[in-house]
Design an enzyme around this catalytic site. Structure first.
Site, PDB file in Angstrom:
ATOM      1  N   GLN A  97       1.254  -6.370  -8.190  1.00  0.00           N
ATOM      2  CA  GLN A  97       1.241  -5.175  -7.355  1.00  0.00           C
ATOM      3  C   GLN A  97       1.243  -3.930  -8.229  1.00  0.00           C
ATOM      4  O   GLN A  97       2.134  -3.737  -9.054  1.00  0.00           O
ATOM      5  CB  GLN A  97       2.449  -5.138  -6.420  1.00  0.00           C
ATOM      6  CG  GLN A  97       2.410  -3.940  -5.478  1.00  0.00           C
ATOM      7  CD  GLN A  97       3.441  -4.046  -4.376  1.00  0.00           C
ATOM      8  OE1 GLN A  97       4.595  -3.691  -4.589  1.00  0.00           O
ATOM      9  NE2 GLN A  97       3.041  -4.527  -3.225  1.00  0.00           N
TER      10      GLN A  97
ATOM     11  N   ARG B 240       0.249  -1.038   0.040  1.00  0.00           N
ATOM     12  CA  ARG B 240       0.225  -0.528  -1.318  1.00  0.00           C
ATOM     13  C   ARG B 240      -1.093  -0.826  -2.032  1.00  0.00           C
ATOM     14  O   ARG B 240      -1.586   0.000  -2.809  1.00  0.00           O
ATOM     15  CB  ARG B 240       1.400  -1.108  -2.119  1.00  0.00           C
ATOM     16  CG  ARG B 240       2.743  -0.532  -1.698  1.00  0.00           C
ATOM     17  CD  ARG B 240       3.891  -1.168  -2.442  1.00  0.00           C
ATOM     18  NE  ARG B 240       5.148  -0.481  -2.161  1.00  0.00           N
ATOM     19  CZ  ARG B 240       6.320  -0.830  -2.656  1.00  0.00           C
ATOM     20  NH1 ARG B 240       6.412  -1.866  -3.477  1.00  0.00           N
ATOM     21  NH2 ARG B 240       7.404  -0.157  -2.347  1.00  0.00           N
TER      22      ARG B 240
ATOM     23  N   HIS C 275       1.793  -0.275  -7.890  1.00  0.00           N
ATOM     24  CA  HIS C 275       2.336   0.713  -6.967  1.00  0.00           C
ATOM     25  C   HIS C 275       1.442   1.943  -7.007  1.00  0.00           C
ATOM     26  O   HIS C 275       1.036   2.390  -8.077  1.00  0.00           O
ATOM     27  CB  HIS C 275       3.758   1.085  -7.380  1.00  0.00           C
ATOM     28  CG  HIS C 275       4.552   1.752  -6.308  1.00  0.00           C
ATOM     29  ND1 HIS C 275       4.290   3.050  -5.914  1.00  0.00           N
ATOM     30  CD2 HIS C 275       5.576   1.322  -5.543  1.00  0.00           C
ATOM     31  CE1 HIS C 275       5.136   3.386  -4.963  1.00  0.00           C
ATOM     32  NE2 HIS C 275       5.924   2.353  -4.715  1.00  0.00           N
TER      33      HIS C 275
ATOM     34  N   LEU D 177       8.213   5.099 -11.601  1.00  0.00           N
ATOM     35  CA  LEU D 177       8.029   5.063 -10.154  1.00  0.00           C
ATOM     36  C   LEU D 177       8.338   6.394  -9.478  1.00  0.00           C
ATOM     37  O   LEU D 177       9.378   7.001  -9.709  1.00  0.00           O
ATOM     38  CB  LEU D 177       8.928   3.976  -9.558  1.00  0.00           C
ATOM     39  CG  LEU D 177       8.858   3.788  -8.043  1.00  0.00           C
ATOM     40  CD1 LEU D 177       7.489   3.281  -7.627  1.00  0.00           C
ATOM     41  CD2 LEU D 177       9.939   2.798  -7.585  1.00  0.00           C
TER      42      LEU D 177
ATOM     43  N   GLU E 277       8.102   5.124  -2.865  1.00  0.00           N
ATOM     44  CA  GLU E 277       7.353   5.152  -1.607  1.00  0.00           C
ATOM     45  C   GLU E 277       8.072   5.981  -0.555  1.00  0.00           C
ATOM     46  O   GLU E 277       7.466   6.448   0.417  1.00  0.00           O
ATOM     47  CB  GLU E 277       7.138   3.724  -1.104  1.00  0.00           C
ATOM     48  CG  GLU E 277       6.200   3.613   0.072  1.00  0.00           C
ATOM     49  CD  GLU E 277       5.774   2.182   0.317  1.00  0.00           C
ATOM     50  OE1 GLU E 277       5.637   1.805   1.494  1.00  0.00           O
ATOM     51  OE2 GLU E 277       5.562   1.441  -0.667  1.00  0.00           O
TER      52      GLU E 277
ATOM     53  N   PHE F 293       8.295   2.767   6.092  1.00  0.00           N
ATOM     54  CA  PHE F 293       7.720   2.385   4.814  1.00  0.00           C
ATOM     55  C   PHE F 293       6.317   1.861   5.079  1.00  0.00           C
ATOM     56  O   PHE F 293       5.998   1.442   6.197  1.00  0.00           O
ATOM     57  CB  PHE F 293       8.580   1.302   4.142  1.00  0.00           C
ATOM     58  CG  PHE F 293       9.226   1.753   2.853  1.00  0.00           C
ATOM     59  CD1 PHE F 293       9.734   3.020   2.702  1.00  0.00           C
ATOM     60  CD2 PHE F 293       9.341   0.869   1.786  1.00  0.00           C
ATOM     61  CE1 PHE F 293      10.354   3.417   1.516  1.00  0.00           C
ATOM     62  CE2 PHE F 293       9.945   1.254   0.598  1.00  0.00           C
ATOM     63  CZ  PHE F 293      10.453   2.531   0.463  1.00  0.00           C
TER      64      PHE F 293
ATOM     65  N   ARG G 240       3.130  -7.356  -1.756  1.00  0.00           N
ATOM     66  CA  ARG G 240       4.495  -7.246  -1.245  1.00  0.00           C
ATOM     67  C   ARG G 240       4.658  -6.038  -0.339  1.00  0.00           C
ATOM     68  O   ARG G 240       4.185  -4.942  -0.641  1.00  0.00           O
ATOM     69  CB  ARG G 240       5.499  -7.143  -2.404  1.00  0.00           C
ATOM     70  CG  ARG G 240       6.939  -6.981  -1.940  1.00  0.00           C
ATOM     71  CD  ARG G 240       7.920  -7.072  -3.076  1.00  0.00           C
ATOM     72  NE  ARG G 240       7.811  -5.996  -4.037  1.00  0.00           N
ATOM     73  CZ  ARG G 240       8.337  -4.775  -3.870  1.00  0.00           C
ATOM     74  NH1 ARG G 240       8.962  -4.464  -2.739  1.00  0.00           N
ATOM     75  NH2 ARG G 240       8.216  -3.861  -4.807  1.00  0.00           N
TER      76      ARG G 240
ATOM     77  N   HIS H  85       3.951  -2.637 -11.006  1.00  0.00           N
ATOM     78  CA  HIS H  85       5.267  -2.504 -10.377  1.00  0.00           C
ATOM     79  C   HIS H  85       5.946  -3.832 -10.079  1.00  0.00           C
ATOM     80  O   HIS H  85       7.171  -3.936 -10.175  1.00  0.00           O
ATOM     81  CB  HIS H  85       5.119  -1.710  -9.086  1.00  0.00           C
ATOM     82  CG  HIS H  85       6.390  -1.452  -8.349  1.00  0.00           C
ATOM     83  ND1 HIS H  85       7.481  -0.831  -8.930  1.00  0.00           N
ATOM     84  CD2 HIS H  85       6.756  -1.726  -7.072  1.00  0.00           C
ATOM     85  CE1 HIS H  85       8.458  -0.728  -8.050  1.00  0.00           C
ATOM     86  NE2 HIS H  85       8.056  -1.289  -6.919  1.00  0.00           N
TER      87      HIS H  85
END
Length: 596
Positions: free
Chosen positions: A247, A303, A249, A269, A272, A133, A401, A367
């Site tokens: 955040q 991100r 995304h 979404l 990721e 990730f 995050r 997000h």
């Protein structure tokens, strides 16, 4: 105990009265895990409240994975390195103690979920599989295809049912019963019957999600993540922290909003995990543009970095017709895509796009709120008996995050809060008569007055205007003049919100009207925090202060003022432990090119 009381001898409004030792507000992963911990420790006088049916919570929308240093793919990983990655990603505004609490717990929490039946994807040897990730040094993101949150919540709900944890569906909490020093319960309404309810509780756990839906392009359902947890806590006397850090995304769906088939998917979404499994980003000119912004980590950089890169490409005229860029994983085998990304594949296939053959359009979308309610190491606020966990709390994520840490935080702090509460729970207590007369009953009268109000403004239009102003003035790129203009526009929205057309208590418009009140609080906190922080750090980017300022390694706390408004203050951030500092000094970092 259940009884019905009139609000006043001269009033016709009545309410149910429920006594319970621990009231958990929110039925997603954090709320479920805290209730499980309490039940396992012998506390049976618990009630979990959800606004939807049991098992229907925002947790199910978390797709890509949950972090923990299991080492099934990379044995050299460790909780200390996980903590170091989390602090790096948070630009060192995280609370180091909370970060370590999460990272040290997570290997055990992942195995526990496995024991409870979570449908993890597996390695060739049958171990829990882990994927790359963004901004993580090793493969530590455990997953269940691309439906990790859904599988995780199913396991938690099944475990809670095994333990006979009491649960009540379709109840919306509208206010906490607090004198500013201690909490005594909460009030709200049954969304099916329209009945008002007072929950008399010695301990209240806020596990109500975040506030990402205060923006018009977001990854949440429209009736979730509207800031109710933060607003309820602030009204009760708790502090908020780091609300400016939102955040965005990098990969929400970019769609033709004039097409009725595609329009409902705007901002939703695109996990990721698509990039974690090798997906590549291209602009409209066919350039793999992350080579310019992050040649080492490419699409798997943090991100905030990827989101700003996409926004820059679009701003400079290299975006798609729908204001995004292309995400392409078609170089992967079709069977691999269907196995590892089944929900994503099915979604786009149903819309007429085969991810194994063609790219999809993506653009940044709201997000997650890194900020939230300020709590101590056990998840308790400075209001005695009031806890906040999961996305409702602040402290773990800092300025940005790490992907996969949200689900981790929910189960880790569910356990932490449950442990502390179990050690001291002593019954429901009693709502003081003074609070019943000065807070509870007047609040029920206010709710009754709002129901059926024939105002001049439509609730949906007020919400849309609020979300639009947040995107315009507190989005990816910010500056002082725009933030100030946003606060002025917010005042105008607040005036319209006081004069809305609202249906009966059981109507959707009533629920959304309550949400408007919560959203106004969260939106103001974000705008004021963003105006106060005169630097750029993580997800907060000020074009008029584009650099990181070491003097701003401070958390911004926000308290409700005595007579309206908000008060802001700052406090310095603690230093990490020796073990985590050593991991930081070792300089672990993902080299994307090993995936090529």
């Amino acid at each position: 105990m259940n009884e019905r009381r009139p609000t006043d001898p001269d009033e016709s409004v009545e309410y149910d009265h429920v006594d319970v030792s621990v009231l958990v507000i929110g039925a997603g992963a954090a709320g479920a895990r805290s209730a499980i911990e309490l039940a396992e420790r012998g506390v049976d006088d618990v009630l979990v409240l959800g606004k939807r049916g049991h098992g229907d919570a925002h947790t199910t929308w978390a797709r890509g994975g949950i972090n923990g240093a299991l080492g099934t793919r990379d044995p050299e990983d460790s909780p200390a390195i996980h903590a170091a990655d989390t602090l790096n990603e948070g630009h060192f505004l995280n609370d180091p103690a909370k970060v370590e609490t999460v990272t040290e717990q997570m290997p055990e929490r992942l195995r526990e979920l496995d024991e409870w039946g979570m449908a993890y994807s597996r390695t060739e040897d049958g171990e829990i599989d882990q994927r790359f990730f963004g901004a993580q040094s090793f493969r530590r993101t455990a997953f269940a295809g691309d439906h990790t949150g859904e599988s995780m919540l199913n396991a938690l709900v099944d475990r809670a049912r095994e333990l006979s944890v009491p649960y009540r569906e379709n109840v919306m909490i509208t206010k906490l019963v607090s004198d500013g020093d201690a909490v005594y319960g909460a009030v709200g309404f049954d969304m099916d019957t329209g009945e008002f309810v007072l929950f008399n509780a010695g301990t209240v756990v806020l596990a109500a999600g975040g506030h990402a839906a205060i923006y018009n392009r977001h990854t949440s359902r429209d009736d979730e993540n509207n800031g109710d947890g933060a607003a309820l806590a602030s009204d009760a006397g708790a502090s908020l922290m780091d609300m400016e850090f939102m955040q965005f995304h990098p990969t929400g769906m970019a769609v033709d909003e004039g097409d009725p088939e595609w329009a409902p998917w705007s901002g939703r979404l695109v996990t990721e995990a698509v990039r974690g499994e090798g997906g590549r980003l291209f602009n409209s000119e066919g350039e793999r543009f992350m080579e310019r912004y992050s040649p080492d980590q490419m699409e798997l950089d943090a991100r905030d970095v990827v989101a700003r890169a996409i926004a820059q490409e679009v701003a400079e005229g290299r975006g798609t017709e729908n204001g995004g860029v292309f995400l392409d994983i078609s170089h992967r085998d079709a069977d691999f895509i269907r196995e590892r990304l089944p929900r994503m594949y099915e979604r786009f296939h149903d819309l007429g796009v085969d991810m194994a053959e063609a790219p999809v359009e993506v653009a940044p979308t709201s997000h997650y709120g890194m900020g939230g309610v300020a709590v101590d190491d056990g998840g308790e606020t400075d209001v005695d008996g009031l806890f906040a966990i999961g996305e409702t709390m602040a402290g773990v994520h800092g300025a940005n995050r790490l992907g996969g840490n949200s689900l981790a935080e929910t189960v880790a702090y569910g356990v932490v809060a449950g442990e502390r509460i179990a050690d001291r729970v002593d019954g429901p207590g009693e709502v003081p008569d003074a609070l019943r007369e000065s807070l509870v009953e007047p609040h029920f009268r206010d709710l009754r007055a709002m129901a059926g109000n024939e105002g001049d403004h439509d609730v949906d239009e007020v919400i849309a205007e609020l979300r639009e102003l947040m995107w315009d003035h507190a989005g990816i790129l910010r500056d002082e003049s725009s933030l100030r203009e946003g606060l002025e526009r917010l005042d105008a929205v607040r005036e319209r919100a006081a004069d809305m057309r609202v249906g009966p208590v059981t109507s959707e418009s009533f629920e959304l009207a309550v949400d408007v009140g919560f959203t106004l609080v969260a939106a103001e906190a974000v705008l004021r925090g963003a105006l106060e922080r005169e630097e750029s750090r993580g997800a907060h980017y000020r074009t008029d202060h584009p650099d990181v300022d070491s003097d701003w390694r401070r958390n911004i706390y926000i308290d409700a003022a005595d007579v309206g408004g908000m008060r802001l203050r700052t406090e310095p951030v603690d230093e990490p432990s020796e073990a985590v500092q050593a991991a930081l000094d070792e300089g672990h970092e993902l080299d994307y090119h090993q995936l090529e």
